[in-house]
Design a protein around this motif. Structure first.
Motif, PDB file in Angstrom:
ATOM      1  N   SER A  70       0.852  -1.143   0.030  1.00  0.00           N
ATOM      2  CA  SER A  70      -0.063  -0.007   0.154  1.00  0.00           C
ATOM      3  C   SER A  70       0.747   1.097  -0.023  1.00  0.00           C
ATOM      4  CB  SER A  70      -0.931   0.020   1.107  1.00  0.00           C
ATOM      5  OG  SER A  70      -1.903  -1.114   1.248  1.00  0.00           O
ATOM      6  N   VAL A  71       0.435   2.491  -0.427  1.00  0.00           N
ATOM      7  CA  VAL A  71       1.142   3.650  -0.545  1.00  0.00           C
ATOM      8  C   VAL A  71       0.604   4.412   0.646  1.00  0.00           C
ATOM      9  CG1 VAL A  71       1.549   5.526  -2.008  1.00  0.00           C
ATOM     10  CG2 VAL A  71       1.378   3.420  -3.049  1.00  0.00           C
ATOM     11  N   THR A  72       1.421   5.179   1.509  1.00  0.00           N
ATOM     12  CA  THR A  72       1.286   5.883   2.406  1.00  0.00           C
ATOM     13  C   THR A  72       0.874   7.584   1.763  1.00  0.00           C
ATOM     14  OG1 THR A  72       3.472   6.434   3.149  1.00  0.00           O
ATOM     15  CG2 THR A  72       2.597   4.562   4.080  1.00  0.00           C
ATOM     16  N   ARG A  73       0.370   8.169   2.690  1.00  0.00           N
ATOM     17  CA  ARG A  73       0.238   9.653   2.200  1.00  0.00           C
ATOM     18  C   ARG A  73       1.434  10.277   1.921  1.00  0.00           C
ATOM     19  NH1 ARG A  73      -4.802  12.035   3.358  1.00  0.00           N
ATOM     20  NH2 ARG A  73      -3.965  13.768   4.491  1.00  0.00           N
ATOM     21  N   GLU A  74       2.525  10.204   2.812  1.00  0.00           N
ATOM     22  CA  GLU A  74       3.808  10.779   2.619  1.00  0.00           C
ATOM     23  C   GLU A  74       4.698  10.167   1.540  1.00  0.00           C
ATOM     24  OE1 GLU A  74       5.896  10.451   6.211  1.00  0.00           O
ATOM     25  OE2 GLU A  74       6.368   8.216   6.216  1.00  0.00           O
ATOM     26  N   GLN A  75       4.492   8.804   1.239  1.00  0.00           N
ATOM     27  CA  GLN A  75       4.918   8.416  -0.016  1.00  0.00           C
ATOM     28  C   GLN A  75       4.370   9.056  -1.307  1.00  0.00           C
ATOM     29  OE1 GLN A  75       4.452   4.160   0.669  1.00  0.00           O
ATOM     30  NE2 GLN A  75       6.230   3.813   1.577  1.00  0.00           N
ATOM     31  N   LEU A  76       3.075   9.024  -1.140  1.00  0.00           N
ATOM     32  CA  LEU A  76       2.380   9.699  -2.525  1.00  0.00           C
ATOM     33  C   LEU A  76       2.844  11.158  -2.624  1.00  0.00           C
ATOM     34  CD1 LEU A  76       0.408   9.259  -4.799  1.00  0.00           C
ATOM     35  CD2 LEU A  76      -1.446   9.838  -3.230  1.00  0.00           C
ATOM     36  N   ALA A  77       2.921  11.821  -1.418  1.00  0.00           N
ATOM     37  CA  ALA A  77       3.492  13.240  -1.657  1.00  0.00           C
ATOM     38  C   ALA A  77       4.695  13.164  -2.016  1.00  0.00           C
ATOM     39  CB  ALA A  77       3.400  13.807  -0.167  1.00  0.00           C
ATOM     40  N   ALA A  78       5.827  12.454  -1.885  1.00  0.00           N
ATOM     41  CA  ALA A  78       7.074  12.274  -2.434  1.00  0.00           C
ATOM     42  C   ALA A  78       7.057  11.958  -3.701  1.00  0.00           C
ATOM     43  CB  ALA A  78       7.989  11.137  -1.474  1.00  0.00           C
ATOM     44  N   ILE A  79       6.225  11.252  -4.119  1.00  0.00           N
ATOM     45  CA  ILE A  79       6.038  10.757  -5.595  1.00  0.00           C
ATOM     46  C   ILE A  79       5.763  11.990  -6.497  1.00  0.00           C
ATOM     47  CG2 ILE A  79       4.862   9.351  -7.362  1.00  0.00           C
ATOM     48  CD1 ILE A  79       4.851   7.125  -5.184  1.00  0.00           C
ATOM     49  N   LEU A  80       4.810  12.640  -5.947  1.00  0.00           N
ATOM     50  CA  LEU A  80       4.186  13.927  -6.906  1.00  0.00           C
ATOM     51  C   LEU A  80       5.530  14.903  -6.655  1.00  0.00           C
ATOM     52  CD1 LEU A  80       0.403  13.774  -5.766  1.00  0.00           C
ATOM     53  CD2 LEU A  80       1.621  13.011  -7.914  1.00  0.00           C
ATOM     54  N   TYR A  81       5.981  14.983  -5.497  1.00  0.00           N
ATOM     55  CA  TYR A  81       7.099  16.042  -5.415  1.00  0.00           C
ATOM     56  C   TYR A  81       8.428  15.937  -6.439  1.00  0.00           C
ATOM     57  CZ  TYR A  81      10.849  18.623  -3.058  1.00  0.00           C
ATOM     58  OH  TYR A  81      11.824  19.626  -2.759  1.00  0.00           O
ATOM     59  N   ARG A  82       8.507  14.546  -6.644  1.00  0.00           N
ATOM     60  CA  ARG A  82       9.681  14.139  -7.399  1.00  0.00           C
ATOM     61  C   ARG A  82       9.335  14.276  -8.800  1.00  0.00           C
ATOM     62  NH1 ARG A  82      10.530   8.970  -3.992  1.00  0.00           N
ATOM     63  NH2 ARG A  82      11.506   9.809  -2.382  1.00  0.00           N
ATOM     64  N   TYR A  83       7.981  14.079  -9.014  1.00  0.00           N
ATOM     65  CA  TYR A  83       7.560  14.229 -10.563  1.00  0.00           C
ATOM     66  C   TYR A  83       7.194  15.767 -10.939  1.00  0.00           C
ATOM     67  CZ  TYR A  83       4.326  14.183 -14.499  1.00  0.00           C
ATOM     68  OH  TYR A  83       3.822  13.890 -15.912  1.00  0.00           O
ATOM     69  N   ALA A  84       7.048  16.561  -9.886  1.00  0.00           N
ATOM     70  CA  ALA A  84       7.058  17.983 -10.216  1.00  0.00           C
ATOM     71  C   ALA A  84       8.383  18.468 -10.659  1.00  0.00           C
ATOM     72  CB  ALA A  84       6.359  18.879  -8.971  1.00  0.00           C
TER      73      ALA A  84
ATOM     74  N   THR B 226      -5.989   6.285   0.594  1.00  0.00           N
ATOM     75  CA  THR B 226      -7.146   5.758   0.030  1.00  0.00           C
ATOM     76  C   THR B 226      -7.223   5.877  -1.489  1.00  0.00           C
ATOM     77  OG1 THR B 226      -8.681   7.214   0.383  1.00  0.00           O
ATOM     78  CG2 THR B 226      -8.344   5.589   2.075  1.00  0.00           C
ATOM     79  N   ARG B 227      -7.826   5.018  -2.220  1.00  0.00           N
ATOM     80  CA  ARG B 227      -8.102   5.396  -3.631  1.00  0.00           C
ATOM     81  C   ARG B 227      -8.776   6.945  -3.648  1.00  0.00           C
ATOM     82  NH1 ARG B 227      -8.263   0.956  -7.328  1.00  0.00           N
ATOM     83  NH2 ARG B 227      -9.893   1.896  -8.457  1.00  0.00           N
ATOM     84  N   ALA B 228      -9.678   7.112  -2.844  1.00  0.00           N
ATOM     85  CA  ALA B 228     -10.397   8.641  -2.959  1.00  0.00           C
ATOM     86  C   ALA B 228      -9.199   9.774  -2.621  1.00  0.00           C
ATOM     87  CB  ALA B 228     -11.413   8.675  -1.838  1.00  0.00           C
ATOM     88  N   GLU B 229      -8.271   9.297  -1.664  1.00  0.00           N
ATOM     89  CA  GLU B 229      -7.493  10.469  -1.303  1.00  0.00           C
ATOM     90  C   GLU B 229      -6.283  10.479  -2.577  1.00  0.00           C
ATOM     91  OE1 GLU B 229      -7.449   9.817   3.449  1.00  0.00           O
ATOM     92  OE2 GLU B 229      -6.046   8.730   2.070  1.00  0.00           O
ATOM     93  N   VAL B 230      -5.921   9.451  -3.147  1.00  0.00           N
ATOM     94  CA  VAL B 230      -5.169   9.308  -4.399  1.00  0.00           C
ATOM     95  C   VAL B 230      -5.805  10.298  -5.425  1.00  0.00           C
ATOM     96  CG1 VAL B 230      -4.101   8.126  -6.171  1.00  0.00           C
ATOM     97  CG2 VAL B 230      -3.913   7.270  -3.866  1.00  0.00           C
ATOM     98  N   ALA B 231      -6.885  10.023  -5.643  1.00  0.00           N
ATOM     99  CA  ALA B 231      -7.723  10.773  -6.732  1.00  0.00           C
ATOM    100  C   ALA B 231      -7.621  12.263  -6.435  1.00  0.00           C
ATOM    101  CB  ALA B 231      -8.970  10.130  -6.999  1.00  0.00           C
ATOM    102  N   GLN B 232      -8.028  12.645  -5.111  1.00  0.00           N
ATOM    103  CA  GLN B 232      -8.218  13.993  -4.749  1.00  0.00           C
ATOM    104  C   GLN B 232      -6.836  14.539  -4.927  1.00  0.00           C
ATOM    105  OE1 GLN B 232     -10.990  15.792  -3.499  1.00  0.00           O
ATOM    106  NE2 GLN B 232      -9.447  17.347  -3.955  1.00  0.00           N
ATOM    107  N   MET B 233      -5.773  13.810  -4.746  1.00  0.00           N
ATOM    108  CA  MET B 233      -4.412  14.535  -4.415  1.00  0.00           C
ATOM    109  C   MET B 233      -3.852  14.635  -5.950  1.00  0.00           C
ATOM    110  SD  MET B 233      -2.163  12.414  -1.354  1.00  0.00           S
ATOM    111  CE  MET B 233      -0.675  13.349  -1.882  1.00  0.00           C
ATOM    112  N   LEU B 234      -4.503  13.684  -6.765  1.00  0.00           N
ATOM    113  CA  LEU B 234      -3.968  13.956  -8.376  1.00  0.00           C
ATOM    114  C   LEU B 234      -4.699  15.123  -8.807  1.00  0.00           C
ATOM    115  CD1 LEU B 234      -4.034  10.102  -9.319  1.00  0.00           C
ATOM    116  CD2 LEU B 234      -1.819  11.798  -9.369  1.00  0.00           C
ATOM    117  N   MET B 235      -5.821  15.496  -8.559  1.00  0.00           N
ATOM    118  CA  MET B 235      -6.676  16.386  -9.064  1.00  0.00           C
ATOM    119  C   MET B 235      -6.164  17.731  -8.610  1.00  0.00           C
ATOM    120  SD  MET B 235     -10.976  17.571  -8.622  1.00  0.00           S
ATOM    121  CE  MET B 235     -10.441  18.271  -7.046  1.00  0.00           C
ATOM    122  N   ASN B 236      -5.820  17.869  -7.231  1.00  0.00           N
ATOM    123  CA  ASN B 236      -5.082  18.897  -6.639  1.00  0.00           C
ATOM    124  C   ASN B 236      -3.606  18.937  -7.316  1.00  0.00           C
ATOM    125  OD1 ASN B 236      -7.376  18.807  -4.956  1.00  0.00           O
ATOM    126  ND2 ASN B 236      -6.036  18.095  -2.967  1.00  0.00           N
ATOM    127  N   PHE B 237      -3.070  18.432  -7.476  1.00  0.00           N
ATOM    128  CA  PHE B 237      -1.682  18.294  -8.342  1.00  0.00           C
ATOM    129  C   PHE B 237      -1.867  19.112  -9.515  1.00  0.00           C
ATOM    130  CE2 PHE B 237       1.643  17.005 -11.284  1.00  0.00           C
ATOM    131  CZ  PHE B 237       2.547  17.352 -10.435  1.00  0.00           C
TER     132      PHE B 237
END
Length: 199
Positions: A50-64, A119-130
């Motif tokens: 599973s992906v944690t919230r901080e892991q997803l933040a790090a992935i999006l940060y590095r992608y940016a 969660t899948r909902a949180e991932v979707a929200q973070m992607l939209m926010n990004f």
């Protein structure tokens, strides 16, 4: 997948637990080649983890960063959360960016839950926010505002500022609206148009 958005794939196989014929191998290796995902110290990627919230933040940060987006948002809003001390050392910078850039928000009651599962909902929200706050905008230094990046389908277009009439100096006035344009409109004391490449 972010690799589809970027339109490229990598051929290297850096992780011990990612088979070359796995359906996700191309995406994982593309991200690893660009430093967007780094896996574990053991050399494993953990494709079933599973992906944690901080892991997803790090992935999006590095992608940016890989895309050349602005990741220098200031502020220490992350410290306002009661559990900010639980953010892993390696995720501190990414989490501070994610909160400041409005990619990540709390879960209520002043809790950020950095090590909780996204969660899948949180991932979707973070992607939209990004997309809304990072991927589709850029920082305009003179107005101190974020403005649209050049949208697909408008090559060579312009973004046009509409300033408040409270100041006769268009560079110092408050930016109130931004619109797309296929040609440079006439600028005035309360309106200015710039090419998308201009920041």
């Amino acid at each position: 997948a972010l690799d589809r958005r970027a339109g490229e794939r990598a051929a290297a196989l850096p992780f011990t637990d990612v088979a070359a014929d796995a359906w996700y191998a191309g995406a994982v290796n593309w991200a690893a080649a660009r430093g967007i995902v780094k896996g574990y110290d053991t050399g494993a990627f953990g494709p079933e983890d599973s992906v944690t919230r901080e892991q997803l933040a790090a992935i999006l940060y590095r992608y940016a960063q890989a895309k050349g987006y602005d990741t220098t948002q200031g502020g220490m809003a992350v410290r306002e959360f009661s559990d900010s001390a639980s953010i892993s050392d390696w995720a501190q910078e990414a989490m501070a960016w994610a909160v400041n850039a409005q990619v990540l928000s709390g879960k209520g009651n002043g809790v950020l839950d950095p090590q909780g599962t996204a969660t899948r909902a949180e991932v979707a929200q973070m992607l939209m926010n990004f997309g809304e706050h990072v991927g589709l905008t850029q920082f305009h230094s003179k107005s101190n505002k974020r403005v649209p990046r050049n949208p697909i389908g408008i090559p060579g277009g312009f973004y046009c500022f509409a300033y408040s009439a409270s100041s006769s100096d268009s560079e110092g006035a408050s930016l109130v609206t931004v619109a797309h344009s296929t040609r440079r409109s006439v600028s005035s004391s309360t309106r200015m148009c710039r090419p998308y490449s201009s920041t």
